[in-house]
Design a protein around this motif. Sequence first.
Motif, PDB file in Angstrom:
ATOM      1  N   THR A  43      60.305  16.003  20.264  1.00 12.10           N
ATOM      2  CA  THR A  43      61.705  16.366  20.457  1.00 12.10           C
ATOM      3  C   THR A  43      61.845  17.736  21.104  1.00 12.10           C
ATOM      4  OG1 THR A  43      62.387  15.050  18.544  1.00 12.10           O
ATOM      5  CG2 THR A  43      63.894  16.790  19.254  1.00 12.10           C
ATOM      6  N   GLY A  44      61.004  18.672  20.682  1.00 13.54           N
ATOM      7  CA  GLY A  44      61.190  20.067  21.080  1.00 13.54           C
ATOM      8  C   GLY A  44      60.006  20.669  21.782  1.00 13.54           C
ATOM      9  N   THR A  45      59.513  21.779  21.221  1.00 14.61           N
ATOM     10  CA  THR A  45      58.498  22.619  21.870  1.00 14.61           C
ATOM     11  C   THR A  45      57.325  22.850  20.935  1.00 14.61           C
ATOM     12  OG1 THR A  45      60.008  23.804  23.345  1.00 14.61           O
ATOM     13  CG2 THR A  45      58.056  24.992  22.651  1.00 14.61           C
ATOM     14  N   THR A  46      56.121  22.866  21.496  1.00 18.58           N
ATOM     15  CA  THR A  46      54.915  23.243  20.765  1.00 18.58           C
ATOM     16  C   THR A  46      54.431  24.595  21.276  1.00 18.58           C
ATOM     17  OG1 THR A  46      54.216  20.957  20.425  1.00 18.58           O
ATOM     18  CG2 THR A  46      52.516  22.661  20.265  1.00 18.58           C
ATOM     19  N   LEU A  47      54.203  25.518  20.359  1.00 17.87           N
ATOM     20  CA  LEU A  47      53.572  26.802  20.657  1.00 17.87           C
ATOM     21  C   LEU A  47      52.070  26.602  20.491  1.00 17.87           C
ATOM     22  CD1 LEU A  47      56.149  28.896  18.653  1.00 17.87           C
ATOM     23  CD2 LEU A  47      55.810  29.078  21.124  1.00 17.87           C
ATOM     24  N   ALA A  48      51.393  26.328  21.588  1.00 18.29           N
ATOM     25  CA  ALA A  48      50.008  25.878  21.531  1.00 18.29           C
ATOM     26  C   ALA A  48      49.015  26.991  21.232  1.00 18.29           C
ATOM     27  CB  ALA A  48      49.627  25.198  22.846  1.00 18.29           C
ATOM     28  N   ARG A  49      49.458  28.263  21.355  1.00 19.99           N
ATOM     29  CA  ARG A  49      48.557  29.382  21.065  1.00 19.99           C
ATOM     30  C   ARG A  49      49.171  30.269  19.982  1.00 19.99           C
ATOM     31  NH1 ARG A  49      46.501  32.205  26.482  1.00 19.99           N
ATOM     32  NH2 ARG A  49      45.159  33.249  24.936  1.00 19.99           N
ATOM     33  N   ALA A  79      47.761  28.940  13.832  1.00 22.21           N
ATOM     34  CA  ALA A  79      48.885  28.516  12.996  1.00 22.21           C
ATOM     35  C   ALA A  79      49.690  27.446  13.718  1.00 22.21           C
ATOM     36  CB  ALA A  79      49.785  29.706  12.652  1.00 22.21           C
ATOM     37  N   VAL A  80      50.352  26.615  12.933  1.00 16.90           N
ATOM     38  CA  VAL A  80      51.273  25.628  13.482  1.00 16.90           C
ATOM     39  C   VAL A  80      52.481  26.361  14.062  1.00 16.90           C
ATOM     40  CG1 VAL A  80      52.802  23.699  12.903  1.00 16.90           C
ATOM     41  CG2 VAL A  80      50.529  23.869  11.842  1.00 16.90           C
ATOM     42  N   GLY A  81      52.918  25.953  15.227  1.00 12.72           N
ATOM     43  CA  GLY A  81      54.100  26.539  15.846  1.00 12.72           C
ATOM     44  C   GLY A  81      54.903  25.482  16.590  1.00 12.72           C
ATOM     45  N   LEU A  82      55.985  25.007  15.990  1.00  7.44           N
ATOM     46  CA  LEU A  82      56.861  24.002  16.596  1.00  7.44           C
ATOM     47  C   LEU A  82      58.295  24.485  16.509  1.00  7.44           C
ATOM     48  CD1 LEU A  82      55.406  20.794  14.870  1.00  7.44           C
ATOM     49  CD2 LEU A  82      54.718  21.772  17.067  1.00  7.44           C
ATOM     50  N   ALA A  83      59.117  24.104  17.478  1.00  8.04           N
ATOM     51  CA  ALA A  83      60.526  24.487  17.466  1.00  8.04           C
ATOM     52  C   ALA A  83      61.339  23.382  18.112  1.00  8.04           C
ATOM     53  CB  ALA A  83      60.738  25.805  18.200  1.00  8.04           C
ATOM     54  N   ALA A  84      62.528  23.120  17.556  1.00  6.16           N
ATOM     55  CA  ALA A  84      63.397  22.092  18.122  1.00  6.16           C
ATOM     56  C   ALA A  84      64.848  22.432  17.842  1.00  6.16           C
ATOM     57  CB  ALA A  84      63.056  20.716  17.554  1.00  6.16           C
ATOM     58  N   GLY A  85      65.710  21.989  18.724  1.00  2.00           N
ATOM     59  CA  GLY A  85      67.141  22.241  18.610  1.00  2.00           C
ATOM     60  C   GLY A  85      67.707  22.577  19.968  1.00  2.00           C
ATOM     61  N   SER A  86      69.019  22.701  20.024  1.00  3.41           N
ATOM     62  CA  SER A  86      69.694  22.934  21.304  1.00  3.41           C
ATOM     63  C   SER A  86      69.308  24.261  21.937  1.00  3.41           C
ATOM     64  CB  SER A  86      71.207  22.882  21.094  1.00  3.41           C
ATOM     65  OG  SER A  86      71.605  23.875  20.148  1.00  3.41           O
ATOM     66  N   ALA A  87      68.818  25.211  21.120  1.00  7.62           N
ATOM     67  CA  ALA A  87      68.464  26.526  21.660  1.00  7.62           C
ATOM     68  C   ALA A  87      67.120  26.524  22.374  1.00  7.62           C
ATOM     69  CB  ALA A  87      68.434  27.560  20.529  1.00  7.62           C
ATOM     70  N   VAL A 109      55.272  22.167  26.074  1.00  7.33           N
ATOM     71  CA  VAL A 109      54.133  22.875  25.478  1.00  7.33           C
ATOM     72  C   VAL A 109      54.035  24.258  26.111  1.00  7.33           C
ATOM     73  CG1 VAL A 109      51.641  22.908  25.125  1.00  7.33           C
ATOM     74  CG2 VAL A 109      52.884  20.740  25.017  1.00  7.33           C
ATOM     75  N   SER A 110      54.146  25.282  25.265  1.00  6.55           N
ATOM     76  CA  SER A 110      54.009  26.656  25.734  1.00  6.55           C
ATOM     77  C   SER A 110      52.581  27.137  25.532  1.00  6.55           C
ATOM     78  CB  SER A 110      54.964  27.585  24.978  1.00  6.55           C
ATOM     79  OG  SER A 110      54.690  28.935  25.301  1.00  6.55           O
ATOM     80  N   LEU A 111      51.970  27.628  26.596  1.00  8.48           N
ATOM     81  CA  LEU A 111      50.617  28.179  26.533  1.00  8.48           C
ATOM     82  C   LEU A 111      50.631  29.699  26.432  1.00  8.48           C
ATOM     83  CD1 LEU A 111      48.838  25.927  29.185  1.00  8.48           C
ATOM     84  CD2 LEU A 111      48.902  25.649  26.700  1.00  8.48           C
ATOM     85  N   THR A 112      51.812  30.278  26.279  1.00 13.03           N
ATOM     86  CA  THR A 112      51.926  31.721  26.093  1.00 13.03           C
ATOM     87  C   THR A 112      51.569  32.070  24.647  1.00 13.03           C
ATOM     88  OG1 THR A 112      53.690  31.847  27.725  1.00 13.03           O
ATOM     89  CG2 THR A 112      53.473  33.698  26.210  1.00 13.03           C
ATOM     90  N   PRO A 113      50.698  33.023  24.411  1.00 12.09           N
ATOM     91  CA  PRO A 113      50.369  33.399  23.030  1.00 12.09           C
ATOM     92  C   PRO A 113      51.614  33.788  22.235  1.00 12.09           C
ATOM     93  CG  PRO A 113      48.806  34.376  24.554  1.00 12.09           C
ATOM     94  CD  PRO A 113      49.896  33.783  25.391  1.00 12.09           C
ATOM     95  N   SER A 114      51.610  33.417  20.966  1.00 13.81           N
ATOM     96  CA  SER A 114      52.720  33.730  20.061  1.00 13.81           C
ATOM     97  C   SER A 114      52.154  33.898  18.662  1.00 13.81           C
ATOM     98  CB  SER A 114      53.776  32.612  20.091  1.00 13.81           C
ATOM     99  OG  SER A 114      53.208  31.375  19.681  1.00 13.81           O
ATOM    100  N   GLY A 115      53.009  34.323  17.724  1.00 18.18           N
ATOM    101  CA  GLY A 115      52.488  34.557  16.381  1.00 18.18           C
ATOM    102  C   GLY A 115      53.554  34.557  15.309  1.00 18.18           C
ATOM    103  N   VAL A 116      53.085  34.654  14.081  1.00 21.68           N
ATOM    104  CA  VAL A 116      53.958  34.563  12.915  1.00 21.68           C
ATOM    105  C   VAL A 116      55.025  35.649  12.919  1.00 21.68           C
ATOM    106  CG1 VAL A 116      52.382  35.924  11.466  1.00 21.68           C
ATOM    107  CG2 VAL A 116      53.940  34.307  10.393  1.00 21.68           C
ATOM    108  N   CYS A 117      54.736  36.817  13.474  1.00 23.05           N
ATOM    109  CA  CYS A 117      55.713  37.909  13.497  1.00 23.05           C
ATOM    110  C   CYS A 117      56.862  37.661  14.468  1.00 23.05           C
ATOM    111  CB  CYS A 117      55.028  39.230  13.847  1.00 23.05           C
ATOM    112  SG  CYS A 117      53.786  39.772  12.662  1.00 23.05           S
ATOM    113  N   ASP A 118      56.736  36.645  15.320  1.00 26.32           N
ATOM    114  CA  ASP A 118      57.765  36.387  16.324  1.00 26.32           C
ATOM    115  C   ASP A 118      58.941  35.572  15.789  1.00 26.32           C
ATOM    116  OD1 ASP A 118      56.104  37.668  18.159  1.00 26.32           O
ATOM    117  OD2 ASP A 118      55.196  35.787  18.847  1.00 26.32           O
ATOM    118  N   LEU A 119      58.781  34.911  14.650  1.00 24.57           N
ATOM    119  CA  LEU A 119      59.846  34.021  14.179  1.00 24.57           C
ATOM    120  C   LEU A 119      61.083  34.785  13.735  1.00 24.57           C
ATOM    121  CD1 LEU A 119      57.965  31.176  12.273  1.00 24.57           C
ATOM    122  CD2 LEU A 119      58.435  31.444  14.712  1.00 24.57           C
TER     123      LEU A 119
END
Length: 507
Positions: free
Chosen positions: A34-40, A400-408, A415-425
């Motif tokens: 449905t949405g986006t995967t933060l693959a890194r 870590a698991v990183g998934l996001a979904a919704g109109s935003a 699938v985003s290959l840009t590094p991300s992390g727990v502090c970004d939420l």
Amino acid sequence: MARPRRILIASFDGLRSDLISPELTPNLVRLQETGTTLARHRTIYPSETRTAFPSLVTGATPNRHGLIGNKYVDRASRPERYLDTSDSELLARLDHESGGRLMTAPTLGEILAAAGRSLAVLSTNTPGTTRLFHHKAEAFGHVRLSGHFREACTPADTLAAIEKKQGALPPLPPRGEPDRDGQDYITTAFLDCIEARLKPDVTVISYGEPDVCSHLNGTGATKTREIIAFCDRQFGRVLDWWDAEGRDQGVQIFATCDHGQITGHSRVSVLDRLRAAGFAPAHAPGVDVDVVAVPGQVGALYLKERNQASLTRLVEALLAEPWCGPIFTAAKNDVEGLAPGSFGSHLVFAEHDRAPDVYFAFRADDSIDPFGLTGGTYYDNDRRPGLGVHGGLHPKELTAVGLAAGSAFRQGGFVSLTPSGVCDLAPTTLYLLGLPIAASMTGRILSEILADGAPIAEPIRAEALETGHAGYTQMLQRVHVGSTTYIEGGWANSAAAAAPRNAERLN
């Protein structure tokens, strides 16, 4: 007019992202599609629950929020004392004793309350972990519900209303058995009470499994897989509500976890080896103790005599051990720590007044465990080899698991290959709610996955750092997205590793 946004963060404690599949977790896959995967997506170091979740709710690394481990020595008290942050009532006392400074960075709950918004937490983690999601919920009349522990719940009237409808909080299952009742309880409480009646601006639902099952059965054991599937079905109930109602109400969803797990293959005793090196160690401060080795999978050593000679001697003892991985001490320069062979602790954002004199990770490798999963390590606990552990710097612990979904968010399985992390939420949550980002936050807004966002314009730069001493070498891999830094992994090698001793190995 667009509806005001609300945020739902669902976490699955200790879920390895490589166990997400159509067969085992069809509802998480449904969210992916449905949405986006933060693959890194990455967690922090130490890769422990009660360090990672404070990082999630503060949007900051441990050097800013101060929860530097599941357990630590409180040097500010007299006498010094060993603290286990799984105790909710202890955390309440520590916050009171410190004048409200249990966490040394503002939390999402505090920030939301100051803006007239609300945060609700529902969790089946330990009572201490549940409190750490919103440790000042009582002060704001916000909801914090434990699936098992009354002492972590607030306010009393909300708990009473839930128990009237659902029955009393369920007890913990027998040791090693999957915790089904708790996951079902908090899911039902969210759907039938918290969301139906209160509609918080932000809600955290934290499923405390599969972490416990993995620790007691193994990363891919039958019981671990069973509870992963069960938690996914509970999350499926939440997704059904979201599809029917929540999506149209502007609810945005994050799905995440606090850390991964790898398999402990070789059991060692840190205390025994420190005694053999001439120290008088223990798990808690004492009159005749010269170094405290905090129990757990994160090596945290506190010296009684805090001087260069003692620090150097302690690290030299570690360098001689085959089970010792990367080592960190207070910074000497941009890369090295004060003790020869060590990295500066600032490289893993571990420099804080509460931090130990020496952090170390157990030596990990890419061995394949009995369940076909990558990642093995030395460990120090009373369990048999072959069970799940975490806390160190192996990439499978940090992933870590990183998934996001919704109109935003970007939709349709992006699938985003840009590094991300727990502090970004947390900063991304505040941005979506139209609130300012706290200056204390080290995380960034995940603009690359927003529907109205743009590809990252800032440079993405990989970094490999090395240091060593007396035949011991270690490497730390990090990646930078603009001014935000993520830890990718850490490794060590030495002559001692070629001749293991005093280790109970997994056959």
